[in-house]
Design a protein around this motif. Structure first.
Motif, short mmCIF file in Angstrom:
data_model
loop_
_atom_site.label_atom_id
_atom_site.label_comp_id
_atom_site.label_asym_id
_atom_site.label_seq_id
_atom_site.Cartn_x
_atom_site.Cartn_y
_atom_site.Cartn_z
N THR A 292 0.85 -1.20 0.00
CA THR A 292 0.00 0.00 0.00
C THR A 292 0.89 1.25 0.00
OG1 THR A 292 -1.65 -1.19 1.33
CG2 THR A 292 -1.90 1.20 1.12
N ASP B 225 0.57 5.37 -0.06
CA ASP B 225 -0.39 6.45 0.17
C ASP B 225 0.35 7.78 0.11
OD1 ASP B 225 -2.23 8.31 1.79
OD2 ASP B 225 -3.43 6.51 1.61
N ARG C 148 -3.82 6.79 -3.57
CA ARG C 148 -3.53 5.54 -2.85
C ARG C 148 -3.49 4.40 -3.86
NH1 ARG C 148 -6.38 1.15 -0.54
NH2 ARG C 148 -5.53 0.40 1.45
N TYR D 135 -2.84 0.19 -4.16
CA TYR D 135 -2.84 -1.04 -3.35
C TYR D 135 -2.75 -2.25 -4.28
CZ TYR D 135 -4.54 -4.81 -0.33
OH TYR D 135 -4.66 -5.98 0.37
#
Length: 431
Positions: A320, A322, A340, A342
């Motif tokens: 992840t 961010d 973001r 992922y």
């Protein structure tokens, strides 16, 4: 978007929160005065998936009191409601399909080519959290907390605590924390027995015969799960413009982790579904996670970047990234774009379908949340000052792209891994 029961790993400790606030909002230092008042944060969030899928509404209220002795008391309450249609895990077909509802009362039909969705999905959650932190002396802090969450079919109780050791005039902080959660699951219609076949009403001559067949697939009315977590975190103030943090977290989850409402289809060589089984997952899971975050003040923008790596013994690895840039203007307004990214690998027991005639595995799930996937979130937050208070609005677009192997026969032409798009809107008020 992970909506339920995946909220366990801690992210930012109280020490980083205080340090970062000192960087980006020095005017808030009066929280430490003797006459400090309660601070409140309220928010209302809307999450809506396309195609009449899951819709979530969530309201939160948090009250925090930080006095001159650096003792902080906090209360948080959350209420959310989930509605809409959610995937069952069964495969789509070129012909119409009929499924038995989880309660065993009634059926629902799926049109040809459509992803099987249970349109009776409903859930309401109330969550309460209380926390306390205080200094033991100039070098040590401690914190304690308690958690209660109640849903229609799920209850969670938890406690947590930790200690912080400061070094170098509090520019360095080392935190050791732990948490315990005790969850009770009460699925509607009782918990299904793993990998038993879902009975269909049309296959039985009488209602009594169907009821007996359905009861034969049922297990306990209640199941239980326990989670133990351990977190080790290091926070470092680099200079007056930058603060960084590195965390390691370990969690052991033991008990019922199967989703009682998910199915996995058994298909023949032509991709035609022969039956649908209730899924089965292991009753133990070990998670390891490393989390890094840095906040830096570059004059106009404040950079907030973080990366999280998680791995577990279900063979799921996730990454992840961010990124946020907070632009603060002289009139007190601010803009914050957000990105973001992922990515995760599939669980070792993830099976989009099973082949008829092959031996049954010990565990199998077709839940798309356990599949290989990429997700993207892009958004913008705007903050408006209102005297001593402030209001905010956040709008984001969310895209989820699961992936996996193609299927035999007709499944090669059907959408086994449909994309999910969603809109997220959050209104906030700080007072």
């Amino acid at each position: 978007m992970q909506l339920k029961h995946e909220r366990r790993f801690a992210s930012i400790s109280g020490s980083l929160m205080i340090a970062s606030q000192a960087l980006v909002a020095p005017a808030q230092a009066d929280w430490f005065d003797d006459d400090a008042q309660w601070r409140g944060d309220a928010a209302l969030l809307y999450y809506g998936e396309d195609g009449d899928r899951v819709t979530a509404l969530e309201g939160t209220l948090q009250l925090t009191r930080l006095n001159a002795d650096e003792q902080q008391l906090s209360f948080a309450a959350t209420f959310d409601s989930l509605t809409g249609a959610t995937p069952t895990g069964a495969v789509p077909q070129n012909t119409a399909q009929t499924f038995t509802r989880p309660s065993g009362r009634g059926e629902y039909a799926i049109a040809p080519g459509d992803t099987p969705l249970d349109d009776t999905f409903r859930d309401t959650r109330v969550q309460l959290n209380v926390g306390w932190s205080s200094a033991l002396n100039n070098d040590w802090d401690y914190d304690l907390g308690a958690h209660l969450s109640k849903e229609y079919d799920y209850t969670s109780l938890g406690v947590n605590g930790g200690a912080v050791r400061y070094f170098d005039r509090k520019n360095t902080a080392l935190r050791l924390g732990s948490a315990l959660f005790f969850d009770t699951i009460e699925p509607e219609g009782r918990a299904p027995l793993p990998l038993t076949a879902m009975p269909l009403r049309d296959d039985f001559a009488t209602e009594a015969e169907f009821a007996a067949a359905f009861a034969a697939t049922r297990g306990n009315a209640k199941e239980h799960k326990q989670t133990a977590e351990l977190t080790l975190g290091l926070t470092q103030v680099i200079n007056q413009w930058m603060v960084t943090q590195l965390n390691y977290s370990y969690a052991l989850v033991d008990g019922y982790q199967t989703d009682a409402f998910k199915l996995v289809s058994v298909v023949d060589g032509d991709g035609v579904a022969q039956r649908h089984l209730y899924e089965a997952r292991p009753d133990q899971r070990n998670k390891h996670a490393v989390f890094w975050q840095t906040k830096a003040h570059f004059g106009a923008p404040v950079l907030d970047v973080s990366y999280r790596f998680m791995t577990d013994d279900w063979d799921i690895d996730s990454h992840t990234l961010d990124l946020r840039l907070n632009w603060q203007f002289s009139n007190g307004h601010s803009l914050e774009p957000h990105l973001r990214l992922y990515r995760q690998s599939a669980a070792e027991f993830y099976r989009p379908y099973l082949i008829d005639g092959a031996p049954l595995p010990e565990y199998a799930s077709a839940d798309y949340r356990l599949a290989e996937m990429d997700t993207y979130t892009l958004g913008l937050k705007y903050v408006l000052p209102l005297g001593q208070h402030q209001a905010s609005i956040r709008l984001e677009y969310y895209l989820q792209q699961p992936d996996g192997p193609t299927g035999p026969g007709q499944l090669a032409e059907l959408a086994l891994y449909p994309e999910v798009q969603a809109v997220i809107l959050q209104l906030g008020y700080r007072f």
